[in-house]
Enzyme design. Structure first.
Site, mmCIF file in Angstrom:
data_model
loop_
_atom_site.group_PDB
_atom_site.id
_atom_site.type_symbol
_atom_site.label_atom_id
_atom_site.label_comp_id
_atom_site.label_asym_id
_atom_site.label_seq_id
_atom_site.Cartn_x
_atom_site.Cartn_y
_atom_site.Cartn_z
ATOM 1 N N SER A 138 0.956 37.664 7.939
ATOM 2 C CA SER A 138 0.438 37.702 9.314
ATOM 3 C C SER A 138 0.603 36.340 9.976
ATOM 4 O O SER A 138 0.913 36.244 11.160
ATOM 5 C CB SER A 138 -1.046 38.099 9.304
ATOM 6 O OG SER A 138 -1.174 39.434 8.876
ATOM 7 N N ARG A 274 0.923 81.249 5.137
ATOM 8 C CA ARG A 274 -0.156 81.213 4.145
ATOM 9 C C ARG A 274 -1.294 82.148 4.565
ATOM 10 O O ARG A 274 -1.868 81.988 5.645
ATOM 11 C CB ARG A 274 -0.677 79.772 4.045
ATOM 12 C CG ARG A 274 -1.895 79.587 3.179
ATOM 13 C CD ARG A 274 -1.577 79.735 1.729
ATOM 14 N NE ARG A 274 -2.738 79.419 0.913
ATOM 15 C CZ ARG A 274 -2.824 79.717 -0.380
ATOM 16 N NH1 ARG A 274 -1.828 80.354 -0.993
ATOM 17 N NH2 ARG A 274 -3.904 79.385 -1.055
ATOM 18 N N GLN A 285 -9.704 79.586 13.949
ATOM 19 C CA GLN A 285 -9.809 78.614 15.037
ATOM 20 C C GLN A 285 -9.878 77.165 14.515
ATOM 21 O O GLN A 285 -9.349 76.243 15.136
ATOM 22 C CB GLN A 285 -11.032 78.927 15.902
ATOM 23 C CG GLN A 285 -10.943 78.299 17.270
ATOM 24 C CD GLN A 285 -12.099 78.669 18.159
ATOM 25 O OE1 GLN A 285 -13.264 78.675 17.730
ATOM 26 N NE2 GLN A 285 -11.818 78.999 19.399
ATOM 27 N N GLU A 375 6.126 44.988 10.456
ATOM 28 C CA GLU A 375 6.348 44.406 11.807
ATOM 29 C C GLU A 375 5.015 44.003 12.448
ATOM 30 O O GLU A 375 4.807 44.138 13.644
ATOM 31 C CB GLU A 375 7.184 45.333 12.694
ATOM 32 C CG GLU A 375 8.601 45.458 12.146
ATOM 33 C CD GLU A 375 9.693 45.590 13.162
ATOM 34 O OE1 GLU A 375 9.487 45.215 14.317
ATOM 35 O OE2 GLU A 375 10.779 46.056 12.781
ATOM 36 N N THR A 377 0.745 43.857 10.997
ATOM 37 C CA THR A 377 -0.294 44.874 10.729
ATOM 38 C C THR A 377 -0.923 45.319 12.056
ATOM 39 O O THR A 377 -0.834 44.602 13.062
ATOM 40 C CB THR A 377 -1.415 44.286 9.856
ATOM 41 O OG1 THR A 377 -2.019 43.202 10.601
ATOM 42 C CG2 THR A 377 -0.900 43.753 8.525
#
Ligand code: CAA
Length: 390
Positions: A138, A274, A285, A375, A377
């Protein structure tokens, strides 16, 4: 490709839609069939590289004057998105080719551009980006790799870590300290070649996901390179590295979108097939609400990513929009968080089956995780956003 004005509305042009169709067809036919094996065997997706090079999609961002397709940022996003929908590891080929070469495109001399972008555009060489180190992740400006001027040469010494596609790429953009007194202003960027004496690579990291994309350390042991491999002026390397990330964090957002789309598409099909309690689980739902949330988050992430890609284009004056830094970080952060949630929900929708390697969603969930980390955190993205509020 269409000009920037077209995407101020965050809509894709007809050309972009045609590009998406073509990449999707290619990815389904030539990349998806190998995705499980590439992950299982943690091997480089050579089939994907061959297919991408064969269709000129491996480095579509390279400007036409250097032999490339000259695609705009949105087209590059679409390519990465569609490849990632099939195989996240393979999507790192076009993504990291852009990341590695963008410092040269943004700040390199005409000679460097001619020398290094041509082979990249042709598919003869890949490009990697060497910023991070064992003790500088970082805090990228805390790097230790040194470059010392010696006559017409620089001599580089140090270790770069977490380098995507290391060992496979021919070319490496390496950030190194030229003046230790100046912290970020004492960092310079260089092109290093795989064949330069003193360059070697560590063993591939054993990772949770994107297992097909090799991640290795790059060792620089008295690597003596001609001084004309310096990208831009001495001391501008950190700014070049940050400017590059402003553009390429959008490609990580694209990767996250593709992974999430792959998981959502698979889950959507599965819930129709399934049956439990005598009917497809899609009829419940609770399941419908999960799918609705997944699709909603994905579309919001896509809109933000395309808005960021529009800002990645140069204006007619040659500058990028001031809010690119914010948008790049926001798109990467939002899309990767969305991808993590969507892929985790896809595993949930498949239940026990989702937790096995017989179905692709667990791979997608593992692959999604890295988009929250590399690229920068997502914690770093929030720092970047906070410092660049629109
Ligand atoms: N554009 C242009 N210049 C910039 C810039 C930008 N976006 N951001 C910073 N700079 C320049 C400025 O000139 C600034 O100097 P001024 O004081 O004159 O403005 C100088 O850089 C230093 O900037 P900061 O003071 O902001 O530097 P910092 O030390 O506080 O660090 C940081 C800022 C945002 C935390 C940065 O270190 C960072 O982004 N860290 C994360 C690193 C990262 O993203 N690594 C990714 C590795 S690549 C990878 O992951 C690839 C892969 O595998 C696929």
């Amino acid at each position: 490709m269409a000009g920037p004005a077209d995407f101020d509305l965050y809509r894709t042009s007809e050309e972009h839609d045609m590009l998406r169709e073509a990449v999707r067809a290619l990815a389904e036919a030539k990349i998806a069939p190998h995705a499980a094996a590439v992950d299982e065997e943690a091997r480089f997706p050579q089939e994907a590289l061959d297919a991408l090079v064969g269709s000129d999609l491996h480095a579509i961002h390279v400007p036409e004057e250097y032999g490339g397709a000259g695609a705009d940022a949105l087209a590059t996003v679409i390519v990465i998105e569609e490849v990632a929908r099939a195989c996240a590891s393979s999507s790192l080929i076009p993504a990291v080719n852009k990341l590695g070469s963008l410092p040269v495109i943004l700040s390199g001399s005409e000679d460097l551009k001619k020398r290094y972008l041509g082979p990249l555009a042709k598919g003869d060489a890949m490009f990697s980006y060497c910023l991070s180190e064992p003790d500088a992740g970082s805090d990228a400006a805390g790097m230790k790799t040194r470059a010392v001027r010696d006559g017409d040469h620089y001599v580089l010494n140090g270790v770069k870590r977490w380098i995507t596609n290391a060992g496979v790429s021919e070319y490496y953009t390496v950030m190194a300290v030229t003046d230790p007194e100046k912290r970020s202003k004492g960092i310079s960027a260089f092109v290093v070649e795989k064949g330069d004496e003193g360059v070697s690579f560590g063993a591939p990291e054993k990772k949770l996901g994107i297992k097909g994309s090799p991640t290795r350390e790059v060792y620089l042991d008295n690597v003596r390179i001609p001084a004309d491999r310096l990208i831009g002026a001495e001391g501008t390397g950190f700014a070049t590295a940050m400017k590059t990330l402003d553009h390429t964090r959008i490609t990580i957002a694209a990767q996250a979108l593709g992974i999430a789309q792959g998981a959502l598409d698979y889950a959507k099909g599965y819930v129709q097939e399934r049956k439990q309690f005598g009917k497809p689980i899609a009829d419940f739902q609770g399941v419908q609400f999960m799918l609705a949330d997944m699709a909603m988050k994905l579309e919001a992430a896509r809109q933000l990513t395309y808005a960021a890609a529009a800002r990645s284009e140069r204006t007619t004056e040659g500058a990028t929009k001031e809010d690119l830094t914010f948008f790049g970080a926001a798109a990467k952060c939002f899309a990767s968080d969305a991808a993590m949630e969507i892929t985790t929900d896809a595993v949930q929708l498949l239940g026990g089956y989702g937790y096995t390697r017989d179905y692709p969603v667990e791979r997608m969930m593992r692959d999604a995780k890295i988009t929250q980390i590399y690229e920068g955190t997502n914690q770093i993205q929030r720092i970047v956003m906070a410092r660049n509020l629109p």
